[in-house]
Design an enzyme around this catalytic site. Structure first.
Site, PDB file in Angstrom:
ATOM      1  N   GLY A  73       6.439  65.290  23.130  1.00 55.62           N
ATOM      2  CA  GLY A  73       5.065  65.002  22.750  1.00 55.62           C
ATOM      3  C   GLY A  73       4.081  66.010  23.325  1.00 55.62           C
ATOM      4  O   GLY A  73       3.131  66.432  22.659  1.00 55.62           O
ATOM      5  N   THR A  74       4.304  66.418  24.557  1.00 58.06           N
ATOM      6  CA  THR A  74       3.374  67.344  25.217  1.00 58.06           C
ATOM      7  C   THR A  74       3.310  68.670  24.458  1.00 58.06           C
ATOM      8  O   THR A  74       2.219  69.196  24.205  1.00 58.06           O
ATOM      9  CB  THR A  74       3.812  67.569  26.680  1.00 58.06           C
ATOM     10  OG1 THR A  74       3.837  66.302  27.339  1.00 58.06           O
ATOM     11  CG2 THR A  74       2.869  68.505  27.405  1.00 58.06           C
ATOM     12  N   ASN A 153      -1.873  54.952  25.469  1.00 54.32           N
ATOM     13  CA  ASN A 153      -0.716  54.726  26.326  1.00 54.32           C
ATOM     14  C   ASN A 153      -1.003  53.788  27.496  1.00 54.32           C
ATOM     15  O   ASN A 153      -0.098  53.134  27.995  1.00 54.32           O
ATOM     16  CB  ASN A 153      -0.167  56.057  26.854  1.00 54.32           C
ATOM     17  CG  ASN A 153      -1.236  56.955  27.410  1.00 54.32           C
ATOM     18  OD1 ASN A 153      -2.156  57.356  26.690  1.00 54.32           O
ATOM     19  ND2 ASN A 153      -1.153  57.284  28.684  1.00 54.32           N
ATOM     20  N   GLN A 182       2.884  57.016  21.336  1.00 55.45           N
ATOM     21  CA  GLN A 182       3.112  55.603  21.690  1.00 55.45           C
ATOM     22  C   GLN A 182       3.262  54.728  20.448  1.00 55.45           C
ATOM     23  O   GLN A 182       3.762  53.605  20.533  1.00 55.45           O
ATOM     24  CB  GLN A 182       1.942  55.073  22.536  1.00 55.45           C
ATOM     25  CG  GLN A 182       1.860  55.664  23.923  1.00 55.45           C
ATOM     26  CD  GLN A 182       2.969  55.176  24.852  1.00 55.45           C
ATOM     27  OE1 GLN A 182       3.558  54.111  24.648  1.00 55.45           O
ATOM     28  NE2 GLN A 182       3.276  55.961  25.870  1.00 55.45           N
ATOM     29  N   SER A 202       7.327  61.730  20.049  1.00 53.38           N
ATOM     30  CA  SER A 202       8.279  62.021  21.120  1.00 53.38           C
ATOM     31  C   SER A 202       9.411  60.997  21.080  1.00 53.38           C
ATOM     32  O   SER A 202       9.157  59.790  21.118  1.00 53.38           O
ATOM     33  CB  SER A 202       7.540  61.951  22.460  1.00 53.38           C
ATOM     34  OG  SER A 202       8.448  62.130  23.524  1.00 53.38           O
ATOM     35  N   HIS A 204      11.766  59.927  23.126  1.00 53.80           N
ATOM     36  CA  HIS A 204      12.167  58.992  24.201  1.00 53.80           C
ATOM     37  C   HIS A 204      11.316  57.728  24.255  1.00 53.80           C
ATOM     38  O   HIS A 204      11.642  56.790  24.975  1.00 53.80           O
ATOM     39  CB  HIS A 204      12.200  59.689  25.567  1.00 53.80           C
ATOM     40  CG  HIS A 204      10.873  60.059  26.162  1.00 53.80           C
ATOM     41  ND1 HIS A 204      10.349  59.372  27.232  1.00 53.80           N
ATOM     42  CD2 HIS A 204       9.983  61.021  25.864  1.00 53.80           C
ATOM     43  CE1 HIS A 204       9.183  59.925  27.579  1.00 53.80           C
ATOM     44  NE2 HIS A 204       8.943  60.923  26.764  1.00 53.80           N
ATOM     45  N   THR A 240      16.903  78.152  20.542  1.00 52.31           N
ATOM     46  CA  THR A 240      18.131  77.571  19.995  1.00 52.31           C
ATOM     47  C   THR A 240      17.985  76.058  19.856  1.00 52.31           C
ATOM     48  O   THR A 240      17.484  75.396  20.758  1.00 52.31           O
ATOM     49  CB  THR A 240      19.322  77.908  20.929  1.00 52.31           C
ATOM     50  OG1 THR A 240      19.449  79.330  20.967  1.00 52.31           O
ATOM     51  CG2 THR A 240      20.625  77.292  20.428  1.00 52.31           C
ATOM     52  N   CYS A 327      -1.114  57.072  38.928  1.00 52.40           N
ATOM     53  CA  CYS A 327       0.025  57.347  39.805  1.00 52.40           C
ATOM     54  C   CYS A 327       0.659  58.684  39.468  1.00 52.40           C
ATOM     55  O   CYS A 327       1.077  59.407  40.348  1.00 52.40           O
ATOM     56  CB  CYS A 327       1.056  56.225  39.732  1.00 52.40           C
ATOM     57  SG  CYS A 327       1.905  56.106  38.173  1.00 52.40           S
TER      58      CYS A 327
HETATM   59  N1  PLP Z   1       1.027  61.445  24.379  1.00 48.07           N
HETATM   60  C1  PLP Z   1       1.089  60.165  24.759  1.00 48.07           C
HETATM   61  C2  PLP Z   1       0.122  59.174  24.178  1.00 48.07           C
HETATM   62  C3  PLP Z   1       2.040  59.753  25.693  1.00 48.07           C
HETATM   63  O1  PLP Z   1       2.089  58.474  26.075  1.00 48.07           O
HETATM   64  C4  PLP Z   1       2.932  60.714  26.232  1.00 48.07           C
HETATM   65  C5  PLP Z   1       3.914  60.340  27.248  1.00 48.07           C
HETATM   66  O2  PLP Z   1       3.734  59.410  28.013  1.00 48.07           O
HETATM   67  C6  PLP Z   1       2.836  62.044  25.787  1.00 48.07           C
HETATM   68  C7  PLP Z   1       1.871  62.364  24.858  1.00 48.07           C
HETATM   69  C8  PLP Z   1       3.760  63.095  26.288  1.00 48.07           C
HETATM   70  O3  PLP Z   1       5.002  63.014  25.662  1.00 48.07           O
HETATM   71  P1  PLP Z   1       6.309  63.706  26.282  1.00 48.07           P
HETATM   72  O4  PLP Z   1       6.736  62.834  27.414  1.00 48.07           O
HETATM   73  O5  PLP Z   1       7.308  63.687  25.190  1.00 48.07           O
HETATM   74  O6  PLP Z   1       5.942  65.068  26.662  1.00 48.07           O
END
Ligand code: PLP
Length: 387
Positions: A73-74, A153, A182, A202, A204, A240, A327
């Protein structure tokens, strides 16, 4: 007797589903080829990657563009903002993001600000909800990009994405991006029908592997590359292919979409049970929207105690929760989300997020609610500020 262990931090990450692991295994073993290689080993891996891309495309209703694979996601958020801003700076240098975005958007926008872009913040109300008419007021002739997350989130509020995208398109030439990290697996998404130009996700967060995600980009929306190198992803995102994780992400989104109504109904009922039990504790409140919220999210404040302290006491009782972004940043400052919502000072430092998921049971909820009550009473008895 083994110590009770209850996981209530699904919004931080969710465990891998067995079916997802099973789908991944061949790509960690016999189908180990480089998906870009033209030989049979490469073609086997490539078939997995492309099947996963189709699963993503179908699940998102994203047929009017391309789903690019990212490392999560980042990266998808960084690419959407930096890639679009850099490529389109000659059209304008104004960007709008909501005041409650994840740091992946917030800090990226702040980097762009340092480069000379102007960033405006779309405010939220006390329930963390944005309002399309406020977005209309912020749009300018030089606005090139609007980014509002599908669901928050920390407090779980689900935003009116379709209306926000509509206002953006009707009143500007800006494109509309949403961080749906989310939301995917919890909220039905039809990117094209909702008017979304770019969408981040994302794996996970929906029971897929960590370190893999995607950015949907609608046809006609052009971005600069974030990661240069080889010719992968039509030459727009090099590296890759992590075929096993991509295959896992495809399987996970397929399962999440198939099971969405049952998943949401089950988890919402458990969440509401937790909320009604916890709100019987004196001087407590639920943060976020009462109904327009993620199925698994229950974010509370308890006057007179620190959220961090509560987190530690609950950890000793075997319950894993989260105090939100404070945190992760290692600071005791209240989060920008709670601040933007204008929480009363007595509730600002005392928040804790419980996020429920597939593995949560009614027994877990009953145990957690009781342990929360005991922990809050214990901490309040020690608190110099609560009487
Ligand atoms: N955006 C939101 C709303 C999230 O909750 C998160 C992760 O907690 C991210 C982006 C980042 O995703 P990733 O952990 O896949 O980098």
């Amino acid at each position: 007797m083994d110590k009770k262990q209850i996981y209530m931090d699904y919004a931080a990450t969710a465990p891998l589903k067995k079916e997802v692991l099973d789908a991944m295994m061949p790509y960690l073993t016999e189908n180990f080829g480089n998906a870009s290689s033209p030989h049979a080993f490469g073609r086997a891996a490539d078939a997995g990657v492309e099947a996963a891309r189709k699963q993503l495309t179908d699940a998102l209703g994203a047929h009017n563009g391309r789903v690019y694979i990212t490392s999560g996601g980042t990266e998808a958020d960084n690419w959407a903002l930096k890639g679009y801003a850099h490529r389109n700076a000659r059209k304008g240098k104004h960007i709008i993001i909501s005041a409650v975005e994840h740091h992946a958007i917030l800090h990226t926008a702040q980097m762009l600000e340092k480069e000379g872009f102007a960033v405006s913040f779309l405010p939220v109300d006390g329930m963390c909800m944005t309002h399309p008419e406020k977005l209309k007021e912020l749009l300018r002739p030089d606005t090139i990009l609007v980014s509002v997350m599908t669901a928050n989130n920390e407090v779980g509020t689900i935003q009116p994405i379709e209306e926000l995208a509509k206002v953006t398109h009707e009143n500007s030439s800006a494109v509309f991006h949403t961080d749906a990290v989310q939301a995917v697996g919890n909220v039905a998404i039809d990117a094209d029908a909702m008017g979304i130009d770019m969408l981040s996700l994302s794996a996970h967060k929906f029971y897929g592997p960590k370190g893999i995600g995607a950015l949907y980009v609608k046809k006609g929306v052009v971005l600069d590359n974030l990661i240069d190198g080889g010719a992968q992803e039509w030459g727009h995102r090099a590296g890759t292919y992590n075929a096993a994780s991509i295959v896992g992400m495809g399987k996970a989104i397929e399962l999440a979409t198939q099971n969405l109504p049952e998943h949401v109904a089950k988890v919402t009922a458990l969440r509401d049970e937790l909320i009604s039990r916890v709100l019987t504790i004196k001087d407590s409140q639920l943060n976020g929207h009462p109904t327009q919220r993620l199925a698994g999210n229950a974010n509370f404040s308890f006057a007179g105690i620190e959220g961090e302290g509560l987190l530690l006491v609950l950890d000793l009782a075997g319950i894993a929760a989260s105090s939100g972004s404070a945190c992760s940043s290692g600071s005791l400052e209240p989060s920008h989300v709670l601040t933007a919502m204008g929480l009363e000072p007595k509730y600002l430092h005392s928040t804790i997020r419980f996020s429920l998921g597939d593995g949560t049971t009614r027994e877990d909820v009953e145990y957690a609610a009781e342990q929360i009550r005991i922990a809050v009473e214990k901490l309040r008895a020690l608190s110099p500020i609560y009487n």
